[in-house]
Enzyme design. Structure first.
Site, PDB file in Angstrom:
ATOM      1  N   LYS A   1       0.823  -1.193   0.000  1.00 43.46           N
ATOM      2  CA  LYS A   1       0.000   0.000   0.000  1.00 43.46           C
ATOM      3  C   LYS A   1       0.863   1.251   0.000  1.00 43.46           C
ATOM      4  O   LYS A   1       0.388   2.356  -0.231  1.00 43.46           O
ATOM      5  CB  LYS A   1      -0.879   0.030   1.264  1.00 43.46           C
ATOM      6  CG  LYS A   1      -1.762  -1.167   1.427  1.00 43.46           C
ATOM      7  CD  LYS A   1      -2.466  -1.100   2.826  1.00 43.46           C
ATOM      8  CE  LYS A   1      -3.169  -2.399   3.119  1.00 43.46           C
ATOM      9  NZ  LYS A   1      -3.570  -2.474   4.545  1.00 43.46           N
ATOM     10  N   GLY A   2       2.117   1.067   0.312  1.00 44.61           N
ATOM     11  CA  GLY A   2       3.001   2.202   0.589  1.00 44.61           C
ATOM     12  C   GLY A   2       3.149   3.213  -0.538  1.00 44.61           C
ATOM     13  O   GLY A   2       3.368   4.391  -0.287  1.00 44.61           O
TER      14      GLY A   2
ATOM     15  N   GLU B   1       7.263   2.502  -6.474  1.00 42.27           N
ATOM     16  CA  GLU B   1       7.514   1.895  -5.163  1.00 42.27           C
ATOM     17  C   GLU B   1       7.808   2.992  -4.140  1.00 42.27           C
ATOM     18  O   GLU B   1       8.349   4.053  -4.496  1.00 42.27           O
ATOM     19  CB  GLU B   1       8.701   0.929  -5.304  1.00 42.27           C
ATOM     20  CG  GLU B   1       9.165   0.218  -4.056  1.00 42.27           C
ATOM     21  CD  GLU B   1       8.145  -0.718  -3.412  1.00 42.27           C
ATOM     22  OE1 GLU B   1       7.058  -0.236  -3.079  1.00 42.27           O
ATOM     23  OE2 GLU B   1       8.481  -1.900  -3.206  1.00 42.27           O
ATOM     24  N   ASP B   2       7.435   2.754  -2.897  1.00 40.84           N
ATOM     25  CA  ASP B   2       7.741   3.749  -1.863  1.00 40.84           C
ATOM     26  C   ASP B   2       9.234   3.731  -1.515  1.00 40.84           C
ATOM     27  O   ASP B   2       9.894   4.762  -1.570  1.00 40.84           O
ATOM     28  CB  ASP B   2       6.870   3.554  -0.606  1.00 40.84           C
ATOM     29  CG  ASP B   2       6.929   2.142  -0.027  1.00 40.84           C
ATOM     30  OD1 ASP B   2       7.585   1.259  -0.619  1.00 40.84           O
ATOM     31  OD2 ASP B   2       6.307   1.911   1.032  1.00 40.84           O
TER      32      ASP B   2
ATOM     33  N   ASP C   1      14.661  -1.013  -0.736  1.00 39.48           N
ATOM     34  CA  ASP C   1      15.451  -1.329   0.460  1.00 39.48           C
ATOM     35  C   ASP C   1      16.479  -2.407   0.084  1.00 39.48           C
ATOM     36  O   ASP C   1      17.486  -2.104  -0.559  1.00 39.48           O
ATOM     37  CB  ASP C   1      14.476  -1.758   1.565  1.00 39.48           C
ATOM     38  CG  ASP C   1      15.122  -1.969   2.912  1.00 39.48           C
ATOM     39  OD1 ASP C   1      16.208  -1.421   3.148  1.00 39.48           O
ATOM     40  OD2 ASP C   1      14.549  -2.688   3.748  1.00 39.48           O
TER      41      ASP C   1
ATOM     42  N   PHE D   1      14.348   3.876   9.743  1.00 43.79           N
ATOM     43  CA  PHE D   1      12.979   3.471   9.462  1.00 43.79           C
ATOM     44  C   PHE D   1      12.102   4.707   9.329  1.00 43.79           C
ATOM     45  O   PHE D   1      12.018   5.527  10.239  1.00 43.79           O
ATOM     46  CB  PHE D   1      12.424   2.552  10.550  1.00 43.79           C
ATOM     47  CG  PHE D   1      11.202   1.833  10.078  1.00 43.79           C
ATOM     48  CD1 PHE D   1      11.312   0.687   9.302  1.00 43.79           C
ATOM     49  CD2 PHE D   1       9.939   2.312  10.365  1.00 43.79           C
ATOM     50  CE1 PHE D   1      10.183   0.035   8.829  1.00 43.79           C
ATOM     51  CE2 PHE D   1       8.797   1.668   9.902  1.00 43.79           C
ATOM     52  CZ  PHE D   1       8.925   0.530   9.132  1.00 43.79           C
ATOM     53  N   VAL D   2      11.459   4.827   8.168  1.00 40.76           N
ATOM     54  CA  VAL D   2      10.674   6.033   7.901  1.00 40.76           C
ATOM     55  C   VAL D   2       9.195   5.704   7.757  1.00 40.76           C
ATOM     56  O   VAL D   2       8.821   4.593   7.385  1.00 40.76           O
ATOM     57  CB  VAL D   2      11.174   6.751   6.619  1.00 40.76           C
ATOM     58  CG1 VAL D   2      12.578   7.281   6.814  1.00 40.76           C
ATOM     59  CG2 VAL D   2      11.116   5.825   5.420  1.00 40.76           C
TER      60      VAL D   2
ATOM     61  N   ARG E   1       0.446   6.260   7.729  1.00 40.70           N
ATOM     62  CA  ARG E   1       0.454   6.406   6.271  1.00 40.70           C
ATOM     63  C   ARG E   1      -0.087   7.769   5.851  1.00 40.70           C
ATOM     64  O   ARG E   1       0.257   8.287   4.805  1.00 40.70           O
ATOM     65  CB  ARG E   1      -0.424   5.325   5.618  1.00 40.70           C
ATOM     66  CG  ARG E   1       0.133   3.908   5.711  1.00 40.70           C
ATOM     67  CD  ARG E   1      -0.668   2.995   4.779  1.00 40.70           C
ATOM     68  NE  ARG E   1      -0.461   1.580   5.044  1.00 40.70           N
ATOM     69  CZ  ARG E   1       0.535   0.844   4.567  1.00 40.70           C
ATOM     70  NH1 ARG E   1       1.445   1.401   3.808  1.00 40.70           N
ATOM     71  NH2 ARG E   1       0.620  -0.435   4.839  1.00 40.70           N
TER      72      ARG E   1
END
Ligand code: IMP
Length: 191
Positions: free
Chosen positions: A40-41, A96-97, A100, A149-150, A162
């Protein structure tokens, strides 16, 4: 309660998204593109990006999930929701958010290439380049960030945050909250 530190403000995000949209509009001038957001990001990023481009665009979403031991992603990616349209001979931009480890994107890239698109590009709002385990790079990157971590602007911790307009670092102040510098302890499960 955790503390939130703003990493990128809504103005900074908006400016960068406009720049990426201009790049995409230049690269695909006269063509049509399909934005495929990774749920969902990436939903918020896709919504803003798609409204800024000047090329003919449609969008779709894909859902994936990765399973691990709860603290660390196993690298096993599972498709939860596929796209609703044929992709052969189309210009695809995966949205994509965060890029990583790159495991999710390697999986998606391979899957979409099997559809024989005309072109396949990757747009990642954030790139944690220092965490990469797979040789994958994005064609369009919003910001490169360190191993923190964001949350916010579509990105979550346990489905929360979100809807924040800014991108923030989550700074824990109790043992029950996440360690902000160790993303491995936080990712895994549905994206
Ligand atoms: P990868 O397969 O390791 O590249 O996983 C990327 C996915 O992990 C992203 O799409 C996010 O869903 C999640 N992720 C990685 N880092 C973060 C973070 O800092 N905040 C929120 N989600 C993250």
């Amino acid at each position: 309660m955790s503390e939130l530190k703003v990493l990128f403000s809504r103005e900074q995000i908006s400016n960068r998204v406009s720049e990426i949209a201009a790049e995409i509009s230049r690269d695909f001038a006269g063509e049509s593109v399909i934005f495929i957001g990774v749920l969902k990001g990436a939903a918020v990023f896709l919504a803003d990006l798609a409204r800024e481009v000047t090329v003919d665009a449609t969008f779709d979403f894909i859902g994936v999930s990765s399973y691990g031991n709860g603290k660390q992603s196993s690298g096993e990616v599972k498709l939860m929701k596929d796209v609703d349209q044929p992709l052969t001979n189309k210009n695809i931009i995966i949205v994509e958010d965060i890029l990583d480890t790159g495991l999710t994107m390697m999986y998606l890239r391979k899957m979409f290439l099997a559809h024989q698109p005309k072109s396949l590009k990757i747009a990642a709002l954030l790139d944690k380049a220092c965490r990469r385990q797979q040789p994958v790079t994005a064609d369009y990157v919003g910001f490169t960030i360190p191993d923190e971590f964001v949350i916010g602007y579509g990105m979550d911790y346990a489905e929360r945050y979100r809807n924040l307009a800014d991108i923030c670092v989550l700074i824990p102040d109790t043992d029950s909250e996440p360690k902000a510098s160790k993303a491995d302890e936080l990712v895994g499960g549905a994206k």
